[in-house]
Design a protein around this motif. Structure first.
Motif, PDB file in Angstrom:
ATOM      1  N   THR A 123     -14.288 -71.970  29.086  1.00 32.94           N
ATOM      2  CA  THR A 123     -13.935 -72.359  27.850  1.00 32.94           C
ATOM      3  C   THR A 123     -13.086 -72.637  27.641  1.00 32.94           C
ATOM      4  OG1 THR A 123     -15.758 -70.859  26.884  1.00 32.94           O
ATOM      5  CG2 THR A 123     -13.895 -71.578  25.124  1.00 32.94           C
ATOM      6  N   LEU A 124     -11.933 -71.861  27.849  1.00 35.13           N
ATOM      7  CA  LEU A 124     -10.430 -72.258  27.929  1.00 35.13           C
ATOM      8  C   LEU A 124     -10.145 -73.200  29.204  1.00 35.13           C
ATOM      9  CD1 LEU A 124      -8.547 -68.987  27.602  1.00 35.13           C
ATOM     10  CD2 LEU A 124      -8.935 -70.566  25.767  1.00 35.13           C
ATOM     11  N   ARG A 125     -10.610 -73.354  29.931  1.00 33.02           N
ATOM     12  CA  ARG A 125     -10.855 -74.000  30.747  1.00 33.02           C
ATOM     13  C   ARG A 125     -11.164 -76.099  30.384  1.00 33.02           C
ATOM     14  NH1 ARG A 125     -11.037 -70.553  34.827  1.00 33.02           N
ATOM     15  NH2 ARG A 125     -13.228 -70.645  34.885  1.00 33.02           N
ATOM     16  N   GLY A 126     -12.021 -75.751  29.711  1.00 38.67           N
ATOM     17  CA  GLY A 126     -12.499 -77.072  28.903  1.00 38.67           C
ATOM     18  C   GLY A 126     -11.546 -77.213  27.508  1.00 38.67           C
ATOM     19  N   CYS A 127     -10.935 -76.322  27.145  1.00 36.06           N
ATOM     20  CA  CYS A 127     -10.641 -76.809  25.553  1.00 36.06           C
ATOM     21  C   CYS A 127      -9.635 -77.922  25.892  1.00 36.06           C
ATOM     22  CB  CYS A 127     -10.151 -75.347  24.887  1.00 36.06           C
ATOM     23  SG  CYS A 127     -10.852 -74.587  24.675  1.00 36.06           S
ATOM     24  N   THR A 128      -9.183 -79.081  25.178  1.00 30.26           N
ATOM     25  CA  THR A 128      -7.396 -79.602  25.173  1.00 30.26           C
ATOM     26  C   THR A 128      -6.347 -78.971  23.968  1.00 30.26           C
ATOM     27  OG1 THR A 128      -9.049 -81.311  23.472  1.00 30.26           O
ATOM     28  CG2 THR A 128      -9.161 -81.388  25.843  1.00 30.26           C
ATOM     29  N   VAL A 129      -5.350 -79.421  24.282  1.00 31.52           N
ATOM     30  CA  VAL A 129      -4.831 -79.456  23.618  1.00 31.52           C
ATOM     31  C   VAL A 129      -3.559 -80.282  22.837  1.00 31.52           C
ATOM     32  CG1 VAL A 129      -2.875 -77.807  23.035  1.00 31.52           C
ATOM     33  CG2 VAL A 129      -4.485 -77.063  24.399  1.00 31.52           C
ATOM     34  N   TYR A 130      -3.417 -80.449  21.878  1.00 37.31           N
ATOM     35  CA  TYR A 130      -3.143 -82.000  20.970  1.00 37.31           C
ATOM     36  C   TYR A 130      -1.868 -81.613  20.133  1.00 37.31           C
ATOM     37  CZ  TYR A 130      -2.331 -86.708  18.688  1.00 37.31           C
ATOM     38  OH  TYR A 130      -2.085 -88.058  18.970  1.00 37.31           O
ATOM     39  N   ASP A 131      -0.289 -82.218  21.263  1.00 34.59           N
ATOM     40  CA  ASP A 131       0.801 -81.988  20.856  1.00 34.59           C
ATOM     41  C   ASP A 131       1.108 -83.340  19.239  1.00 34.59           C
ATOM     42  OD1 ASP A 131       3.378 -82.018  20.204  1.00 34.59           O
ATOM     43  OD2 ASP A 131       3.797 -81.328  21.650  1.00 34.59           O
ATOM     44  N   TYR A 132       1.121 -82.927  18.416  1.00 32.60           N
ATOM     45  CA  TYR A 132       1.728 -84.133  16.920  1.00 32.60           C
ATOM     46  C   TYR A 132       2.803 -84.612  17.772  1.00 32.60           C
ATOM     47  CZ  TYR A 132      -2.876 -82.740  14.547  1.00 32.60           C
ATOM     48  OH  TYR A 132      -3.905 -82.264  14.898  1.00 32.60           O
ATOM     49  N   GLU A 133       3.537 -83.965  18.161  1.00 30.42           N
ATOM     50  CA  GLU A 133       5.214 -84.242  18.047  1.00 30.42           C
ATOM     51  C   GLU A 133       5.365 -86.099  18.832  1.00 30.42           C
ATOM     52  OE1 GLU A 133       9.641 -82.749  18.421  1.00 30.42           O
ATOM     53  OE2 GLU A 133       8.122 -81.241  19.085  1.00 30.42           O
ATOM     54  N   THR A 134       4.702 -85.092  20.596  1.00 28.31           N
ATOM     55  CA  THR A 134       4.577 -85.975  21.251  1.00 28.31           C
ATOM     56  C   THR A 134       3.465 -87.306  21.433  1.00 28.31           C
ATOM     57  OG1 THR A 134       3.927 -85.478  23.288  1.00 28.31           O
ATOM     58  CG2 THR A 134       6.041 -84.554  22.832  1.00 28.31           C
ATOM     59  N   GLY A 135       2.445 -86.972  20.953  1.00 27.60           N
ATOM     60  CA  GLY A 135       0.770 -87.607  20.951  1.00 27.60           C
ATOM     61  C   GLY A 135       0.201 -87.581  21.860  1.00 27.60           C
ATOM     62  N   SER A 136       0.683 -86.244  22.587  1.00 23.70           N
ATOM     63  CA  SER A 136       0.005 -86.180  24.273  1.00 23.70           C
ATOM     64  C   SER A 136      -0.742 -84.692  24.341  1.00 23.70           C
ATOM     65  CB  SER A 136       1.076 -86.149  25.371  1.00 23.70           C
ATOM     66  OG  SER A 136       1.956 -84.566  24.992  1.00 23.70           O
ATOM     67  N   GLU A 137      -1.477 -84.657  25.193  1.00 25.80           N
ATOM     68  CA  GLU A 137      -3.261 -83.961  25.779  1.00 25.80           C
ATOM     69  C   GLU A 137      -1.539 -82.611  26.275  1.00 25.80           C
ATOM     70  OE1 GLU A 137      -6.251 -84.416  26.495  1.00 25.80           O
ATOM     71  OE2 GLU A 137      -6.641 -85.315  25.172  1.00 25.80           O
ATOM     72  N   LEU A 138      -1.946 -81.613  26.248  1.00 25.46           N
ATOM     73  CA  LEU A 138      -1.474 -80.194  26.951  1.00 25.46           C
ATOM     74  C   LEU A 138      -2.087 -78.922  27.120  1.00 25.46           C
ATOM     75  CD1 LEU A 138       1.424 -79.212  24.288  1.00 25.46           C
ATOM     76  CD2 LEU A 138       2.395 -81.114  25.951  1.00 25.46           C
ATOM     77  N   PRO A 139      -1.848 -78.663  28.673  1.00 26.33           N
ATOM     78  CA  PRO A 139      -2.920 -77.670  28.726  1.00 26.33           C
ATOM     79  C   PRO A 139      -3.101 -76.353  28.125  1.00 26.33           C
ATOM     80  CG  PRO A 139      -0.466 -77.523  30.092  1.00 26.33           C
ATOM     81  CD  PRO A 139      -0.699 -78.459  29.700  1.00 26.33           C
TER      82      PRO A 139
END
Length: 365
Positions: free
Chosen positions: A250-266
């Motif tokens: 489940t965690l490996r399939g999750c995406t994390v979005y950083d609003y400050e940089t507009g990028s995805e993080l692990p």
């Protein structure tokens, strides 16, 4: 004979002082202290106005202290002398007990707790009042709660701090995390808690929030040893410890979005393990606004967590119960701006803060 002895002492002392003076003048200035995880003072600019205002000498004194040759070695010598030779109880407010390093925090600062409550009240009034969002709050006890009094150090009862906060948050259901924790829940050399010990905490929160956690986890041990923040702050030769994190499909399939940089993080930023603060492996450390999206969720429920750094390691353990979890750190984001990115309607909203932050809440905007 006595005169020669005195002269030799004076000469040796002068040579010592002159040698360190020349060393300090010749060596390049260091920009950061790795052990203390902070920037070091740089040489101030000499101007007539700064001298007249008294600013130059104040800044120059700080600069010379930060840039003194062998500074870390002298800090360690002082710490060892105080604790081992002079039998002092602490150094720089940090004490050792039962193999743990912890920072003294003996009393509750009621004004600080009230400041935090006032900022939470602003969030509630501006975004949650009149919606179907459900508000909850939980105080994360400091390590002192399980370590200080038992070893003869002053400490307050975390239940008293929680009760004080609850008085100003009648709109939120309080969740008691203390029964799910012990001193073993925390790192030996750091103020934070260990993720691999937090499943009882996650279950306590899940039960209060009305969600179910059924996930199993793999425990991964980082290759690099972990030196917590107290290694540098105490200046003591503390042994490193392992850093572990929990993961699953489940965690490996999750995406994390950083609003400050507009990028995805692990979820786990493994590059941080080789950095100054390996605890930043959890959700990439200090971030103002993040959203964890779980594409495998069997529900459409959402959770918003107003938090400090302790939540970085805990929140992934709740990800399996929600389609989306948004983490808000109002130490870095003014709550008045939150409406730009978030709309509150039916989410679960959790105010999750550690006792040290609540007891020194000037960083909460």
């Amino acid at each position: 004979m006595e005169k020669r002895k005195n002269l030799a002492v004076v000469c040796l002392t002068a040579a010592f002082l002159l040698g360190f003076l020349l060393w300090g003048l010749c060596k390049p200035d260091d920009t950061v202290s790795v052990s203390e995880r902070r920037k070091l003072a740089q040489k101030p600019e000499l101007t007539l106005s700064s001298v007249l205002r008294g600013e130059f000498m104040t800044k120059f004194e700080t600069y010379t202290l930060d840039q003194f040759p062998l500074r870390d070695s002298f800090r360690r010598l002082k710490a060892v002398t105080l604790l081992d030779v002079l039998q002092e109880k602490d150094n720089n407010g940090i004490y050792l007990a039962d193999g743990y390093a912890a920072k003294l925090d003996p009393s509750i600062d009621e004004a600080s707790v009230q400041h935090a409550a006032d900022r939470f009240q602003l969030v509630y009034d501006r975004y949650l009042a009149g919606t179907d969002a459900k508000a909850f709050a939980a105080v994360i006890p400091d390590k002192n709660a399980f370590l200080a009094r038992q070893n003869g150090y002053p400490a307050y009862d975390p239940a008293d701090l929680s009760a004080l906060l609850a008085q100003s948050m009648p709109y939120a259901s309080m969740i008691d995390l203390t029964p799910a924790l012990s001193q073993d829940s925390y790192y030996h050399t750091d103020l934070h808690w260990r993720q691999e010990a937090l499943l009882p905490v996650a279950r306590t929160l899940a039960e209060a929030l009305g969600v179910t956690l059924t996930e199993d986890y793999e425990t991964i041990t980082a290759d690099q040893p972990f030196y917590g923040v107290y290694c540098g702050q105490s200046a003591l030769p503390l042994k490193p410890e392992p850093l572990r994190y929990l993961t699953n499909d489940t965690l490996r399939g999750c995406t994390v979005y950083d609003y400050e940089t507009g990028s995805e993080l692990p979820v786990y930023d493994l590059q941080q393990l080789a950095g100054e603060d390996a605890y930043a492996v959890f959700l990439s450390g200090s971030k103002a606004l993040l959203t964890i999206t779980n594409p495998a969720a069997k529900t459409d429920r959402e959770l918003v967590v107003f938090r400090d750094s302790f939540a970085s390691s805990l929140t992934p353990l709740l990800a399996g119960a929600y389609a989306k979890i948004t983490l808000v750190d109002i130490r870095y984001l003014q709550p008045e701006r939150l409406g730009t990115w978030l709309t509150f309607d039916t989410q679960d909203v959790l105010f999750l803060y550690s006792a040290p932050v609540l007891n020194s809440s000037e960083t909460i905007r």
